[in-house]
Structure formats: C-alpha cells, structure tokens
Design a protein around this motif. Structure first.
Motif, PDB file in Angstrom:
ATOM      1  N   ILE A  56      41.362   4.015  47.701  1.00  0.00           N
ATOM      2  CA  ILE A  56      41.986   5.011  48.582  1.00  0.00           C
ATOM      3  C   ILE A  56      42.227   6.318  47.831  1.00  0.00           C
ATOM      4  O   ILE A  56      41.995   7.412  48.357  1.00  0.00           O
ATOM      5  N   LEU A  57      42.683   6.219  46.574  1.00  0.00           N
ATOM      6  CA  LEU A  57      42.953   7.411  45.783  1.00  0.00           C
ATOM      7  C   LEU A  57      41.666   8.173  45.454  1.00  0.00           C
ATOM      8  O   LEU A  57      41.686   9.397  45.284  1.00  0.00           O
ATOM      9  N   THR A 105      64.492   4.865  45.225  1.00  0.00           N
ATOM     10  CA  THR A 105      63.630   6.059  45.236  1.00  0.00           C
ATOM     11  C   THR A 105      62.148   5.712  45.262  1.00  0.00           C
ATOM     12  O   THR A 105      61.309   6.588  45.485  1.00  0.00           O
ATOM     13  N   PHE A 106      61.794   4.438  45.048  1.00  0.00           N
ATOM     14  CA  PHE A 106      60.391   4.055  44.907  1.00  0.00           C
ATOM     15  C   PHE A 106      59.852   3.559  46.251  1.00  0.00           C
ATOM     16  O   PHE A 106      59.775   2.359  46.513  1.00  0.00           O
ATOM     17  N   ASN A 107      59.445   4.512  47.098  1.00  0.00           N
ATOM     18  CA  ASN A 107      58.982   4.173  48.440  1.00  0.00           C
ATOM     19  C   ASN A 107      57.515   4.514  48.688  1.00  0.00           C
ATOM     20  O   ASN A 107      56.957   4.122  49.710  1.00  0.00           O
ATOM     21  N   THR A 108      56.920   5.279  47.780  1.00  0.00           N
ATOM     22  CA  THR A 108      55.485   5.563  47.831  1.00  0.00           C
ATOM     23  C   THR A 108      54.946   5.461  46.409  1.00  0.00           C
ATOM     24  O   THR A 108      55.715   5.429  45.428  1.00  0.00           O
ATOM     25  N   LEU A 109      53.634   5.445  46.298  1.00  0.00           N
ATOM     26  CA  LEU A 109      53.015   5.219  44.994  1.00  0.00           C
ATOM     27  C   LEU A 109      53.405   6.271  43.964  1.00  0.00           C
ATOM     28  O   LEU A 109      53.513   5.966  42.773  1.00  0.00           O
ATOM     29  N   SER A 110      53.640   7.501  44.410  1.00  0.00           N
ATOM     30  CA  SER A 110      53.922   8.593  43.475  1.00  0.00           C
ATOM     31  C   SER A 110      55.406   8.905  43.348  1.00  0.00           C
ATOM     32  O   SER A 110      55.777   9.884  42.692  1.00  0.00           O
ATOM     33  N   ASP A 111      56.263   8.089  43.944  1.00  0.00           N
ATOM     34  CA  ASP A 111      57.709   8.297  43.835  1.00  0.00           C
ATOM     35  C   ASP A 111      58.213   7.926  42.447  1.00  0.00           C
ATOM     36  O   ASP A 111      57.523   7.258  41.659  1.00  0.00           O
ATOM     37  N   ALA A 120      42.897  15.509  45.086  1.00  0.00           N
ATOM     38  CA  ALA A 120      41.797  14.877  44.357  1.00  0.00           C
ATOM     39  C   ALA A 120      42.218  14.462  42.954  1.00  0.00           C
ATOM     40  O   ALA A 120      41.646  13.540  42.368  1.00  0.00           O
ATOM     41  N   LEU A 121      43.229  15.127  42.409  1.00  0.00           N
ATOM     42  CA  LEU A 121      43.672  14.815  41.051  1.00  0.00           C
ATOM     43  C   LEU A 121      44.670  13.667  40.996  1.00  0.00           C
ATOM     44  O   LEU A 121      45.055  13.243  39.908  1.00  0.00           O
ATOM     45  N   ARG A 122      45.100  13.173  42.142  1.00  0.00           N
ATOM     46  CA  ARG A 122      46.051  12.063  42.124  1.00  0.00           C
ATOM     47  C   ARG A 122      45.460  10.837  41.423  1.00  0.00           C
ATOM     48  O   ARG A 122      46.157  10.131  40.698  1.00  0.00           O
ATOM     49  N   ALA A 158      48.347 -13.705  42.285  1.00  0.00           N
ATOM     50  CA  ALA A 158      47.664 -12.846  41.316  1.00  0.00           C
ATOM     51  C   ALA A 158      46.396 -12.237  41.913  1.00  0.00           C
ATOM     52  O   ALA A 158      46.135 -11.030  41.761  1.00  0.00           O
ATOM     53  N   LYS A 159      45.612 -13.072  42.583  1.00  0.00           N
ATOM     54  CA  LYS A 159      44.368 -12.591  43.181  1.00  0.00           C
ATOM     55  C   LYS A 159      44.644 -11.534  44.242  1.00  0.00           C
ATOM     56  O   LYS A 159      43.976 -10.486  44.283  1.00  0.00           O
ATOM     57  N   LYS A 160      45.642 -11.779  45.084  1.00  0.00           N
ATOM     58  CA  LYS A 160      45.959 -10.832  46.150  1.00  0.00           C
ATOM     59  C   LYS A 160      46.492  -9.514  45.575  1.00  0.00           C
ATOM     60  O   LYS A 160      46.154  -8.419  46.072  1.00  0.00           O
ATOM     61  N   ALA A 161      47.304  -9.591  44.522  1.00  0.00           N
ATOM     62  CA  ALA A 161      47.848  -8.379  43.901  1.00  0.00           C
ATOM     63  C   ALA A 161      46.720  -7.508  43.349  1.00  0.00           C
ATOM     64  O   ALA A 161      46.706  -6.285  43.538  1.00  0.00           O
ATOM     65  N   GLU A 162      45.761  -8.134  42.700  1.00  0.00           N
ATOM     66  CA  GLU A 162      44.636  -7.375  42.145  1.00  0.00           C
ATOM     67  C   GLU A 162      43.783  -6.765  43.255  1.00  0.00           C
ATOM     68  O   GLU A 162      43.283  -5.641  43.122  1.00  0.00           O
ATOM     69  N   GLU A 163      43.614  -7.493  44.331  1.00  0.00           N
ATOM     70  CA  GLU A 163      42.837  -6.957  45.465  1.00  0.00           C
ATOM     71  C   GLU A 163      43.519  -5.725  46.061  1.00  0.00           C
ATOM     72  O   GLU A 163      42.860  -4.720  46.361  1.00  0.00           O
ATOM     73  N   LEU A 164      44.838  -5.795  46.220  1.00  0.00           N
ATOM     74  CA  LEU A 164      45.563  -4.660  46.797  1.00  0.00           C
ATOM     75  C   LEU A 164      45.575  -3.463  45.843  1.00  0.00           C
ATOM     76  O   LEU A 164      45.458  -2.310  46.280  1.00  0.00           O
ATOM     77  N   LEU A 165      45.709  -3.718  44.547  1.00  0.00           N
ATOM     78  CA  LEU A 165      45.662  -2.627  43.577  1.00  0.00           C
ATOM     79  C   LEU A 165      44.287  -1.964  43.569  1.00  0.00           C
ATOM     80  O   LEU A 165      44.176  -0.737  43.468  1.00  0.00           O
ATOM     81  N   GLU A 166      43.242  -2.769  43.710  1.00  0.00           N
ATOM     82  CA  GLU A 166      41.890  -2.209  43.762  1.00  0.00           C
ATOM     83  C   GLU A 166      41.700  -1.395  45.045  1.00  0.00           C
ATOM     84  O   GLU A 166      41.048  -0.340  45.040  1.00  0.00           O
TER      85      GLU A 166
END
Length: 721
Positions: A98-99, A241-247, A128-130, A85-93
């Motif tokens: 990055i965005l 089809t889900f290979n990048t964040l916006s896929d 910038a709008l991503r 859980a801690k690692k998932a939140e760190e990566l999402l942050e």
C-alpha cells in the motif's frame, strides 16, 4: 487494494490476540539475533539484509499495537502461534504494498500518454516518500546511541539527577547492564529448549528481567536501576496516540513493558538504546523554565561532538569551533558563521550543524511539512555552508575564533568541503537529500555531504588520517547523485573495499550488504565482538607498498602542493596502486644501480589526468625543474586538465617533493613542437611488462620477485603474466 487504515486496524486486532507477545519474541529472535562460532563474518551477518526479515519499525509497530490492549502472556498452542505469525507477516507485507502504491500509480499516470518525461520524479511528493521513510535503514549503531547519550546530556546531568534520579553516566551503565543480562539470558533460554516439548517452545523468557536481577549482576544500586527502568517504561495507558501507521508510537520512547509482578519486558534492545539517546530531550523540553537551556545544550553537543571527531583525524590545532567571518579586521560587518572549521594545507572542511527532526506530519505525507522539515534540518545548513565557502574562497576576509583571534590558516584556500550534520536519526536522509537539496555551484567548492553525527563518528574511526578523510569527501562529492543507496555507510563500505570511484560506469546502485564489513568492524572495535577490526580493501592493500609509503610521507608534511598528489594517489584502485608501487620499486632500484635518471608516466584518460614519477640524484632545485618541464609536456600532449608529479629518492624510494599542474589546456605552437616526438603515455600494464618482462620466464615460483617487492614471485608478478 484495501485502504491502509483497514489493514492497520486488522493488524491491531491481531496484535491484541492472547499470547501475541510470544509471536513478537519469535520475530525479534529470528530477525535481530545474529549467531556466530569463532568470529563474526559476513556470511553470519547476511540474514540482516534478507528482504524477508522484519525490520525494527515493523516490529515496533507490532509492539505498539499489542500495547494498546491488556496483555495476556500465556503461550498459545503451536498451531495458533504459527497462524498469528503468518497472518502478521501477511498484513505487514500488505501495508508495504500500500505504501508503494502512490509511486506506482503516479508513474502509470505519467506514462499514460505514451511518452515519459525523463525529468519526472515521483519522489518529490511527501506521499511517495512515506515508504522509504518508514522502511529507512538504520543510520546509527545501537552502541552509538548508548555511548553518545552521555555526551549529549552531559550539560543536563544536574537536571536529570534532580528530576529523574540518575545522571547520564548512570543511565548508560544501567542500560548496558540490562542488555548484557538479557543477551546472556536469551542464550540460556535457547539451550533450555532442548529439554522441552515443542508445544512449550518460546523464547519469550529471554526478554524478561527485574531490577533486582540487574542490580545483583551489575553492582549498580537498585534505586538507580529502578529510576532508569521506571523512566523508560511504557505506562500501559493504551498507547492512545498510535492510531495510524505514522502516528507517535509511545513504545519507541518507552520500550520497557511491564510484566507480571516486578518483571519487566524489553523486546528490542536497540529501542532502549535509542530511547536513552532521544527521550530525555523531551523531558527537558517539557520544563518551560529549562527549555531554552536544553535547546542550547543540544545544539552545542552537535558542534562539540563533530569537532571532537575531526580533531581525532586532523589534530586539535587544525579544528576550530564557532568561527566568524568578518569583512575586515575591524569586525563591524559579519559575513558568516561556521560551526566547525577544519583546515589542512589549502583545503578546508566547513561544518554546519543542526538539531532538527522529521515531524509526524511529514511522515504522514504532508508535502508542505516535509519541505519545511528538510529546509530546517538540511537546506538551511547547506546554504550557510555555501555562503561561508564563497567568502573563504574569495579571500580578503578576517576569519576569527570566538575570542576574536585571527585564524591565519584560513587564508588562501583552494578547496572547501561543506558538510551538513544533523544530531538525530533522520529517516532516509541520503535519499531525501538527493531529491530536495539545491546547491549553488561554486568554483573550488565540492558538493556538500549531508549526514548525521553517527556517520561522522564512523568516518573518523576508519578514515583516521587527513588524506584518507579528505579523499573520501572528494570521491563522495564526485559521484554525487550517481549512486543509489539507502544510507551513507553503504557508500563508505564500498569505498573501503575498492575506492568510491565510478570508473567506466555512469551510475551504480549499491546494495545494503556492502556495509557488512563496516558493521562487523565497528562491533569488533566498540563492543569487543570477535571479528575483523579493519575491513579488507584500501586500508590494507597498500600496507608495505611504495604508494602506501608515499601517502604516509605526504600526509606528514601537510603541504598544499603535495596534498593534492596524495589525494590523487588515493584515487587509484587497489590493483593500479600495487602496479604503480612495483613500477616505483623498479625505477628507484635501477636509478640507484645505474646512477642515472629513471621515470615512469601513465595517464588516466577518463579523468583527464596523469602522473609522472622521477627518481634521480639531482639536487632538489634541478630535479624540481626537470620534473615540472616533463609534467608540462605530458599534460599538454594529452590535453589533460591536471597533471601530477612526484620525485622519489633512488634506492629507498622516499618522497622528496611533488607538484600539481592545474590549469586550462590552451593551444601553444611552441609546445606543439616540443611534444611532437614525445611518445604517448602507455598503460601501466604495458609499462610493467616492458620493464620486467625479460626476467619473468627464468624465475621459480618461490624465488624473490624480479621487481624488488621482496615478495615471492608467485605472490607478485606471476599473477600478472
């Protein structure tokens, strides 16, 4: 800073860990479930606005990445759950940072020379709008997706029954049964944890069901439940089809996961409700023989739904669908088409509806595609609305319904509110409109409101009378881009609290939690949740007051010259409206007691307007002339752009008539002489003290107030002394 794809791949590897579904279950329960005791209140709902909360798109990303690998459902040891859980939140942050980086880097580059261009706007670029698109606030309530799906696919019911095994009504009933069952089950799972060792704590079982269980508790045929569940179940194909964040993430369209045996897993209930609203269109569109009809049905739904909600506010005889504007009654030259037209007095609402979506390429940061999407979904609709507004305001056109019958009420319009409505959730719609929308300035036309059908529904729910609805459109147009907000319900929430009026401010940033009272009230009204059904503020403050009564009486008449008076009264803040009510109470009681004319006037300097209220026993024609002359002198002396006049009856204070002076101020030497001795209008505080001040010291706390409000002194003017 690491690249987005590196972090995304690491997150995907983490989500493939055995038992990661228990981590997701924890996140869903922690960040999506709101508990309350007797009545849902704002403080209970506050967690939904916490910056540390994972939003639905983040949790959907975790689910989609987990679905790329075979699932191991066993519960890891507590230390492993905590680590994951801690690692998932760190990566999402990290992904969030990055965005945000393109905007920060662009701004640093713009300031590198030591000067900064005030017109520079980094959000004109798709990259910038991503960030605002991915983290966009929800524009719809889950129960809206669920309920509106029936209307959206009503015309496609035959196709759905034949090809999927259920009608729109049956699908909605099954989804309601599933979500109700899981809500009750999650509560029982939470209670059961009290008797378990901490190493066995998990809420995962609260997200598991079978079709047989749903059929048993709901009474819906199991074959129907099976058909609905199968239609919205993820196929365990590795989510290729889900290979990048916006896929494209298939678990958003098919949110039900397969468990062990007959078990099914639904981690986010709102995802199933949105899929119920959204996914069937893709099934319909995939049928080449049915595609054109499905598209036509989709467009008709948007128009029909919007018209239905406006009819609730303005009445069936004031709202028209598919209106044509012709150059002459011969109907040879068509000048424009209006999807929905609402009319009251000399004011019109012109609605242009679209059913366009934000494409994946735009979400990925493609500048050209973002502009194309916005043009198709918003700009084109607004341009059509502006063209129609220009023709209507110019006059001399023939406005007709689909049968060719003339709509005579569309003649002589003085003000038009264009509204652009989209049928689906369009991420960061308000923000994108502020960046990209170009609108021609037209005299008599307000700034267009850009929104979705979900907002139209909420507006009609709370602003349920023509004046309330028009007042909001006028105020929202006035503030324009001078407010920062994530979605339009935030603006409505602020409006319902204290009127959407900037006052002495030039710009305001509105926090998301301003929508909380609206969120609770909608849940109370639509889902039966225990909570306040009407947000406290402008809808409650004027109950039982003179201003509130005047607004109701003005609304009942729907006369052009009086509607403007009502709209001006609705601009008053709660405190000012209460003060004016007490002043009106005072002059009508004094006029009745003395038999003589009484009046009160106050000006609003920043808005360059003012209002005068008369109370006398004169016949209407004499009283109207007296009021007009008084208002003309007041308008001239203050150099106001507008002035409003109201005549009320002595004693009861009933509305007699109103007037509006709306013309440019010009020097007039004759008027100079007339206003030379006219005293300057005073603040309403000064007038109130002058009228009632002598009576204040002699009243006890619990005695009736001197102003005639019928309230106790401590509840009324004692607060103002």
């Amino acid at each position: 800073m690491r690249s987005e794809q590196v972090v995304f791949n690491e997150l995907a590897q983490l989500c493939a860990s055995p038992g990661f579904i228990h981590v997701i279950s924890h996140f869903v329960f922690r960040d999506n479930v709101v508990g309350y005791k007797d009545e849902l209140r704002g403080e209970d709902y506050a967690k939904m606005f916490s910056p540390s909360r994972l939003i639905r798109t983040e949790i959907s990303t975790l689910i989609g990445l987990m679905a790329r690998s075979p699932r191991a459902l066993g519960l890891p040891v507590p230390a492993e759950v905590e680590r994951l859980a801690k690692k998932a939140e760190e990566l999402l942050e990290e992904l969030h940072e990055i965005l945000k980086e393109p905007v920060l880097a662009d701004m640093k580059k713009a300031m590198a020379g030591g000067t900064f261009d005030p017109t520079y706007n980094p959000f004109k670029k798709a990259e910038a709008l991503r960030e605002p698109i991915f983290y966009a606030a929800e524009s719809a309530y889950s129960f809206q997706y669920q309920d509106f799906s029936v209307f959206k696919y009503a015309r496609d019911g035959g196709w759905l029954k034949e090809n999927k095994g259920f009608t729109p009504d049956e699908a909605r009933a099954a989804v309601i049964a599933i979500t109700a069952f899981l809500s009750a089950k999650l509560f029982e799972v939470m209670k059961s944890l009290r008797g378990k060792h901490p190493r066995d704590w998990t809420v995962f079982d609260g997200f598991v069901f079978t079709s047989a269980e749903i059929a048993d508790v709901s009474g819906i045929a199991k074959t129907t439940v099976d058909a609905v569940v199968d239609a919205f179940s993820f196929q365990d194909d590795g989510n290729p089809t889900f290979n990048t964040l916006s896929d494209f993430n298939a678990v958003n369209a098919f949110p039900i996961l397969k468990g062990e045996g007959d078990a099914r897993i639904l981690l986010q209930q709102v995802s199933l409700m949105e899929a119920l609203y959204d996914t069937p269109f893709y099934w319909l569109n995939a049928d080449k023989g049915y595609r054109a009809k499905a598209s036509a049905n989709r467009g008709a739904f948007t128009e029909d739904f919007t018209a239905d909600r406006l009819r609730q506010v303005f009445g069936a005889d004031k709202v028209f669908l598919n209106v044509d504007i012709w150059a002459t009654s011969a109907k040879k030259t068509k000048l424009g088409e209006i999807d929905v037209l609402a009319l009251i007095g000399d004011i019109a609402i012109v609605v242009q509806a679209k059913s366009k979506k934000l494409t994946l390429d735009a979400r990925k940061g493609n500048d050209l595609q973002l502009q194309i999407d916005f043009k198709g979904a918003v700009q084109d609709a607004c341009d059509q609305g502006v063209d129609c507004a220009k023709h209507l305001l110019a006059g001399g056109v023939y406005v007709a319904d689909p049968q060719g019958n003339e709509i005579t009420a569309a003649a002589g319009l003085a003000k038009i509110h264009p509204v652009c409505v989209v049928s689906d959730h369009y991420p960061s719609l308000t923000f994108q409109a502020q960046q990209f929308l170009n609108v021609e300035s037209v005299k008599g036309m307000e700034r267009p409101l850009v929104c979705d059908i979900f907002l139209v529904d909420v507006l009609a729910e709370f602003l349920a009378t023509p004046l309330r609805f028009l007042s909001y459109l006028e105020l929202r147009s006035a503030v324009g881009d001078n407010i920062a907000l994530s979605h339009e319900i935030v603006a409505l929430g602020y409006h319902l609290k204290r009127n959407l009026w900037l006052g002495e401010y030039d710009y305001m940033a509105l926090d998301d939690d301003l929508s909380v009272d609206v969120d609770i009230a909608m849940a109370a009204r639509r889902e039966g949740i225990d909570g306040q059904k009407t947000p406290r503020g402008i809808l409650t403050d004027l109950q039982g007051t003179s201003v509130g009564r005047l607004i109701r009486e003005i609304e009942a008449r729907s006369e052009p010259r009086t509607l403007a008076v009502g709209l001006e009264l609705l601009k008053l803040s709660g405190a000012s409206a209460l003060q004016l009510s007490r002043m009106i109470d005072g002059i009508v009681l004094e006029a009745k007691r003395s038999g003589r004319h009484r009046d009160v006037t106050f000006a609003m300097d920043k808005e360059k307007t003012g209002i005068t209220v008369h109370s006398n026993f004169e016949p209407d024609w004499i009283a109207a002339n007296t009021l007009k002359q008084h208002c003309e002198r007041r308008k001239y002396s203050t150099k106001a752009s507008k002035w409003f006049g109201v005549s009320v009856s002595p004693g009861e204070g009933e509305f007699r008539f109103g007037l509006v002076l709306d013309h440019e101020w010009k020097r007039n030497f004759q008027m100079d002489a007339q206003v030379a001795t006219l005293p300057a209008p005073q603040s309403i505080d000064f007038l109130e003290r002058a009228m009632f001040g002598k009576a204040q010291p002699n009243l006890g706390r619990n005695e009736p107030c001197f102003c005639g409000s019928r309230l106790k002194y401590k509840k009324c003017h004692m607060l103002k002394v």
